[in-house]
Design an enzyme around this catalytic site. Structure first.
Site, PDB file in Angstrom:
ATOM      1  CE  LYS B  96      -3.064   2.773   2.807  1.00 49.76           C
ATOM      2  NZ  LYS B  96      -3.841   2.933   4.044  1.00 49.76           N
ATOM      3  N   GLY B 157      -8.333   9.306   8.926  1.00 51.05           N
ATOM      4  CA  GLY B 157      -8.677   9.505  10.319  1.00 51.05           C
ATOM      5  C   GLY B 157      -9.770  10.516  10.588  1.00 51.05           C
ATOM      6  CB  ALA B 184      -8.138   7.149   4.030  1.00 47.55           C
ATOM      7  N   GLY B 185     -10.843   7.801   5.477  1.00 45.37           N
ATOM      8  CA  GLY B 185     -11.832   8.854   5.658  1.00 45.37           C
ATOM      9  C   GLY B 185     -13.220   8.381   6.027  1.00 45.37           C
ATOM     10  CB  THR B 207      -9.569   5.892  12.435  1.00 43.40           C
ATOM     11  OG1 THR B 207      -8.213   6.001  11.982  1.00 43.40           O
ATOM     12  CG2 THR B 207      -9.733   6.713  13.695  1.00 43.40           C
TER      13      THR B 207
END
Lengths: 65, 257
Positions: B96, B157, B184-185, B207
């Site tokens: 990644k 995050g 992400a996000g 997260t």
């Protein structure tokens, strides 16, 4: 000889990377290594000679996202 | 299920391994969600510490393929060296690829990303680039050898979800045959469902699960959201319209006035 290991100054007698790992206490630890920002495969450690001021990074598996 | 570089994975959920309250909660999150890939990293090891080995034992017990990352790398050199170290450490040529352009937004550096992707692809890596919704950048990454794209939903995050629906929809339409992972996000399962409804193949998150009050329950929630969204995508949703259209038949309505 003074080198930097994971950002900290260390004084070692070893002159090769594999000997330095043993001297620093890594023994058989599962680690990956780099010298002066370049990857050094484990098989190349015995043939990798260290010099004064070299920067060694010793990494291991960690949590990641 | 999606296929990445010729390997079919068992789930549309790719789950990070960081920030959990304990190793057992991490393992339970993977068990309840059936996540198909675990993302991992490399960090400095103290002599005699054994932290790396104990973490590696935990990950191997999960029984899922690992995807090492280059998280925290801001330069091409850092990312390439980290990827090379990860390949030896984890025994996989999957990486990644993160080349971060700004410390506050963790936005990818598109120029460094393409350069690193090319170097690593030429070196035999199977690169999963953490990128944006930019279609031109996507094309350059494909030219560099990437066969998977991982556009962000929102900055890492933040839990803000799919920040640019138009951009993501356009990216999906521009490269319909390229496996794409929203990376992400994401903060909620409904956002993962929305990603599936847009036709994305998988999501990668950490997260949102690890920082939930009950990470294992949230992981399962994401798995169900993904399943629901994918079913909807495959079911060919209705076209939205502005004006109401009665669903109950008008014909036969009693006259009671």
């Amino acid at each position: 000889m003074k080198i930097t290991v994971n950002g900290e100054s260390r004084d070692i007698a070893a002159t090769t990377l594999d000997a330095a790992l043993a001297e620093l206490g890594y023994g058989e630890a599962r680690v990956a290594t780099a010298v002066n920002e370049g990857f050094v495969p484990s098989a190349a450690r015995p043939g990798t000679t260290l010099s004064e001021g070299d920067r060694v990074e010793i990494l291991a598996p960690r949590q990641g996202g | 299920m999606p296929t990445f570089y010729g390997t079919q994975v068992s789930s549309r959920l790719m789950l990070g391994t960081a920030q959990y309250p304990s190793p057992s909660v991490l393992a339970e999150a993977f068990r309840r969600s059936g996540a198909g890939i675990a993302t991992v990293s490399l960090r400095r090891e103290a002599a005699g510490g054994g932290a790396g080995q104990s973490f590696w034992d935990l990950i191997r017990d999960l029984g899922v393929p690992v995807l090492p990352n280059t998280a925290g790398c801001h330069s091409v050199r850092e990312a390439v060296t980290t990827a090379q170290m990860a390949r030896e450490m984890f025994g996989t040529d999957w990486i990644k690829l993160e080349v971060i352009g700004h410390a506050d937004t963790l936005q990818p550096d598109p120029f460094g990303l393409v350069e690193a992707a090319r170097i690593l692809s030429d070196d035999g890596f199977k690169v999963f680039p953490y990128t944006t919704q930019d279609g031109i950048l996507a094309g350059r990454l494909l030219d560099a050898g990437c066969e998977v794209l991982m556009p962000w939903g929102a900055p890492i995050g933040t839990g803000l979800g799919l920040n640019d629906l138009y951009g993501l929809r356009t990216l999906r339409a521009q490269f319909p045959d390229v496996p794409m992972v929203i990376d992400a996000g994401l903060g909620l399962p409904s956002q993962a469902a929305a990603a599936m409804e847009l036709g994305f193949d998988a999501v990668l998150l950490n997260t949102a699960v690890a920082k939930a009050g009950d990470p294992a329950a949230m992981a399962e929630g994401f798995a169900r959201g993904l399943e629901a969204g994918r079913l909807a995508y495959e079911a060919d949703p209705m076209e939205p319209r502005d004006m109401a259209a009665p669903s109950t038949p008008v014909l036969g309505l009693a006259v009671l006035e």
